[in-house]
Design an enzyme around this catalytic site. Structure first.
Site, mmCIF file in Angstrom:
data_model
loop_
_atom_site.group_PDB
_atom_site.id
_atom_site.type_symbol
_atom_site.label_atom_id
_atom_site.label_comp_id
_atom_site.label_asym_id
_atom_site.label_seq_id
_atom_site.Cartn_x
_atom_site.Cartn_y
_atom_site.Cartn_z
ATOM 1 N N HIS A 1 0.842 -1.193 0.000
ATOM 2 C CA HIS A 1 0.000 0.000 0.000
ATOM 3 C C HIS A 1 0.881 1.248 0.000
ATOM 4 O O HIS A 1 2.024 1.214 0.478
ATOM 5 C CB HIS A 1 -0.888 0.009 1.247
ATOM 6 C CG HIS A 1 -2.055 -0.930 1.155
ATOM 7 N ND1 HIS A 1 -3.110 -0.882 2.023
ATOM 8 C CD2 HIS A 1 -2.317 -1.941 0.295
ATOM 9 C CE1 HIS A 1 -4.000 -1.830 1.695
ATOM 10 N NE2 HIS A 1 -3.527 -2.492 0.659
ATOM 11 N N GLU B 1 0.909 3.885 1.797
ATOM 12 C CA GLU B 1 1.385 4.351 3.103
ATOM 13 C C GLU B 1 2.574 3.514 3.587
ATOM 14 O O GLU B 1 3.554 4.058 4.099
ATOM 15 C CB GLU B 1 0.273 4.267 4.153
ATOM 16 C CG GLU B 1 -0.965 5.085 3.848
ATOM 17 C CD GLU B 1 -2.017 4.292 3.084
ATOM 18 O OE1 GLU B 1 -1.669 3.559 2.128
ATOM 19 O OE2 GLU B 1 -3.200 4.402 3.430
ATOM 20 N N CYS C 1 -6.404 2.051 5.425
ATOM 21 C CA CYS C 1 -7.048 0.799 5.841
ATOM 22 C C CYS C 1 -6.571 0.435 7.254
ATOM 23 O O CYS C 1 -5.745 1.137 7.844
ATOM 24 C CB CYS C 1 -6.681 -0.318 4.863
ATOM 25 S SG CYS C 1 -4.950 -0.830 4.979
ATOM 26 N N CYS D 1 -2.643 -0.049 7.372
ATOM 27 C CA CYS D 1 -1.847 1.182 7.301
ATOM 28 C C CYS D 1 -2.090 2.084 8.505
ATOM 29 O O CYS D 1 -1.154 2.696 9.021
ATOM 30 C CB CYS D 1 -2.136 1.912 6.000
ATOM 31 S SG CYS D 1 -1.591 0.967 4.563
HETATM 32 ZN ZN ZN Z 1 -3.521 0.348 3.534
#
Ligand code: ZN
Length: 162
Positions: free
Chosen positions: A53, A55, A83, A86
């Site tokens: 991801h 992040e 999410c 993260c």
């Molecule tokens: Zn994430």
């Protein structure tokens, strides 16, 4: 506020990199002492890795730059609400502040489904600012999914013709 928009624009640039390679456009930058020290974008498909991801990619780079797992004086700018994974990493990295463009009602964990950034029982809470360049970022996501559906439709047509 102006500062926030300036850095969010940089996060949007990262999101567009993701779009270019067919990934959901999500981008992130990490700022330290008024300088961008790390950038990241969603690369989950291309890396075949659920950890990839925006992040987490940015956190990894920022830690390398600062030589520390703690990112205690950093601000993270993200185009979409993080999410659970993260948001958890943001807390773990002790990031004091995040700036979020748009919310993610189906998966967001900075207020939508859960708010992992501000659980009083954890040893660290994250200050969050919401809605910076929100429209631009939510339009970017909508346009991406529209394009995806369009492409899927065209594929289907091609198959039914042959
Ligand atoms: Zn994430």
């Amino acid at each position: 506020m102006e500062q926030d928009e300036k850095y969010m624009k940089e996060a949007i640039k990262q999101a567009k990199k993701a779009w270019k390679i067919g990934e959901v456009p999500i981008g992130c930058v990490i700022v330290y002492q008024d300088k961008i020290i790390a950038r990241g974008y969603n690369r989950r498909k291309i890396d075949k890795n659920t950890l990839s991801h925006a992040e987490l990619n940015a956190i990894r780079k920022a830690s390398k730059v600062l030589g520390d797992w703690r990112l205690e004086e950093c601000t993270m700018y993200i185009t979409l609400e993080p999410c659970q994974m993260c948001a958890g990493a943001i807390v773990q990295a002790r990031i004091p502040k995040v700036v979020i463009a748009c919310m993610n009602p189906k998966a967001g964990c900075a207020g939508s489904i859960l708010n992992l950034l501000q659980v009083p029982q954890f040893n660290h809470q994250v200050e969050a600012t919401y809605g910076v360049l929100e429209e631009e970022c939510s339009k970017m996501l909508k346009d991406f999914f529209k394009e995806l559906r369009q492409k899927a439709k065209e594929e289907k047509c091609k198959h039914s013709e042959s």
